[in-house]
Write a protein that holds these residues in place. Sequence first.
Motif, short mmCIF file in Angstrom:
data_model
loop_
_atom_site.label_atom_id
_atom_site.label_comp_id
_atom_site.label_asym_id
_atom_site.label_seq_id
_atom_site.Cartn_x
_atom_site.Cartn_y
_atom_site.Cartn_z
N SER A 217 53.33 44.20 37.81
CA SER A 217 52.49 43.00 37.98
C SER A 217 53.12 41.82 37.23
N SER A 218 53.22 40.69 37.96
CA SER A 218 53.80 39.48 37.35
C SER A 218 52.71 38.60 36.75
N LYS A 342 36.33 52.41 45.99
CA LYS A 342 36.27 51.77 44.66
C LYS A 342 35.09 50.81 44.58
N ASN A 354 44.35 45.14 48.48
CA ASN A 354 45.67 44.51 48.44
C ASN A 354 46.72 45.48 49.00
N GLY A 364 54.50 40.90 42.18
CA GLY A 364 55.65 40.01 42.02
C GLY A 364 55.81 38.95 43.09
#
Length: 410
Positions: A217-218, A342, A354, A364
């Motif tokens: 993860s960015s 979820k 996602n 990213g």
Amino acid sequence: MHKIKEELENKNILLGVTGGIAAYKALEVVSRLKKLGAEVDVIMTEAAKEFVQPLSFRSLSHNPVIVDMFSEPKQWNVKHISLAEKADICLVAPATANIVGKIANGIADDMLSTTVMATNAPVLLAPAMNCNMYSNPIFQQNLDRLRGLGYYLIKPDAGYLACGTEGKGRLPAPSRIVENVVEQLTKEKDLTGQQVMITAGGTQEPIDPVRFIGNHSSGKMGYAIAREAVKRGAEVTLITASTSLQPPSGIEIIQVETAQQMYESVMKLQVEQDVIIKAAAVADYRPQVVAEDKIKKDESELVIKLERNPDILAELGRVKEEKLLIGFAAESEDLIANAKDKLSRKNLDLIVANDITADDAGFGADTNRVVMISRTDKTELPTLSKEEVANRLLGRIIELLEGTGEKNGD
Ligand code: PMT
């Protein structure tokens, strides 16, 4: 058209024109804004004067054009301050690499850079230059920095450039620039009064003093939501794991490293929130023991025993009460089914499913491809910039807050 005219009437637009061949297009921008009823003040840099005469801007804007910081004032007030205060929006078009560099690095050494620094109005930059200058990493870092600080950018077009090359760097058509100005001026502050907490980035779980378990993860998705939420008037708290991103301004930032630290910060502050959006990629497991010294290699296998981290989102779901709770689900298979699971298991109002299998989505990337799923409906979005995904998500959240989209438990 009539509606736009109403919106722009009596709005003060400050136009900065810098020294590029596209400066002539700024004349049409002024003309279009005036036709829509806006008041336009123009500041030109010395270099811009080499391309277009101030007289042309004066004739179209019906206002004196300012170039020189130190010319004899015609009024008592300090010009760069009065224009900065008067502006409802500040547009710089074309914006050269030079002015972008100055603004990004806090240099205020002429009338335009000084006024931009002094204004509280939103600043919209329309960069235009040679394609190699545009793709230069230093220039791109400056753009990232400005984006992170809440400046708005109008992306240049690709095509034939005045320098004889082809590539990205053309100033967009004046009609598109004006559309962007109108969009900014008419953007509703529809999250005013809402306390919004966002988590971003990937947690890091230490193994020893130099190694950790992490993920890709960015932070771009969570930061984009934070930036867009603050622009829409929300009071934003961003709980962020480490990223290389510029922290957005106007936001309370809480820096964490591990899932446990994120859990503690989130749970401490969750009570006062109206909306919580969990875009962070949180490690489900951490090493049971963190070695005090750097682990040395030898011939045997290394086994690291992992233990569970708290599931922050599930815990929030347990104590949620009236607040809106939004999760993300990063999935590489069975996207919708896993996300729906979820949504109900963690007691959420909305989940952003996602798809992380595509190159232009997920970890990213600058773009993302998501499906927003509530208890009652699902909206599939095309591939969009993370800013645009953030805005669509916030739009959906506003519907849920207003009760026009069903909330979990209603
Ligand atoms: O940061 P970028 O590079 O821009 O990438 C964006 C992103 C892909 C990280 C983001 O869009 C995204 O999908 N974030 C969620 C990633 C994730 O961890 O998904 P998950 O399916 O494992 O978790 C589901 C939800 O539970 C998430 O909201 C997560 O924040 C939350 N969670 C998960 C584990 C845990 N221990 N605690 C949690 O709160």
